[in-house]
Design an enzyme around this catalytic site. Sequence first.
Site, PDB file in Angstrom:
ATOM      1  N   GLU A  60       0.834  -1.200   0.000  1.00 43.39           N
ATOM      2  CA  GLU A  60       0.000   0.000   0.000  1.00 43.39           C
ATOM      3  C   GLU A  60       0.870   1.252   0.000  1.00 43.39           C
ATOM      4  O   GLU A  60       0.598   2.225  -0.713  1.00 43.39           O
ATOM      5  CB  GLU A  60      -0.912  -0.003   1.225  1.00 43.39           C
ATOM      6  N   ASP A  64       0.590   3.757  -3.179  1.00 41.43           N
ATOM      7  CA  ASP A  64       0.148   5.130  -2.975  1.00 41.43           C
ATOM      8  C   ASP A  64       1.006   6.090  -3.802  1.00 41.43           C
ATOM      9  O   ASP A  64       0.498   7.032  -4.429  1.00 41.43           O
ATOM     10  CB  ASP A  64       0.236   5.474  -1.492  1.00 41.43           C
ATOM     11  N   ASP A 132      -6.852   1.149   0.979  1.00 37.86           N
ATOM     12  CA  ASP A 132      -5.522   0.572   1.173  1.00 37.86           C
ATOM     13  C   ASP A 132      -5.273  -0.595   0.225  1.00 37.86           C
ATOM     14  O   ASP A 132      -4.187  -0.720  -0.360  1.00 37.86           O
ATOM     15  CB  ASP A 132      -5.352   0.107   2.616  1.00 37.86           C
ATOM     16  N   GLU A 135      -4.608   0.525  -3.366  1.00 38.57           N
ATOM     17  CA  GLU A 135      -3.231   0.997  -3.533  1.00 38.57           C
ATOM     18  C   GLU A 135      -2.245  -0.165  -3.504  1.00 38.57           C
ATOM     19  O   GLU A 135      -1.249  -0.163  -4.246  1.00 38.57           O
ATOM     20  CB  GLU A 135      -2.901   2.009  -2.443  1.00 38.57           C
TER      21      GLU A 135
END
Length: 239
Positions: A60, A64, A132, A135
Amino acid sequence: MVHRGPLEPYRGHVLSADLDPAALAFLAALTGAAPARHDLWHDALTHGSMGEARDYQRLEFLGDRVLGLAIAELLFGEAGASEGKLSQRLNVLVSRETCAEVARTLGVPAHIRLGKQARDDGGADSDNILGDVMEALIGALFLERGFVAARDFVRKAWAPVVATGAGQRKHPKAALQEWAAGNRRKPPVYTLVAREGPDHAATFTVSVAVKGVGEATARGSSKQDAETAAAREFMQNFG
């Protein structure tokens, strides 16, 4: 921009983590090819409530950044847009709320690996968890196939949201701040009223007040989301 190829192997992770057939079929359809690194995708779909040694958190973190770069590159192509407008749109398009919306549209919730209690508590529909995991999947795709594949996936998956013009309007909190200043009022004050539920499916209630005008209250899956919703509610009622 340099488009790099796949990175070195995912250090510290074994290659034997198995995915169930439904998840494999889903990922193949989602990304356009069968997963080659089952450990990456297994981790990307695994929540900490499973009690396993690995979960989606590291992926994650990576995803991101990949998402942010992919969206920033996309928005940079918009002719005439100022840095402020680009930043405004970027913040909305990479927000947890938007990531969760994309995850739901793609059918991700059905394949998240959650512990029983987390699932019973509604974890599969939590904006926090869905954002989450979305990502993390981008991070896994980046590691397995490189930035170009991850970027193309993001552009396709986010296309419906981008098409709506999300982020083109001023953020509700910024709009409320400007409204208060323009009406010679003190800045809005946000107050956390309540935090309910377990960490993985928490709900926050926030109120926002402008002295001499009024107050509005709203809920969200994060304090930031609740503040945004409260600001939006305030502007609808008093703006």
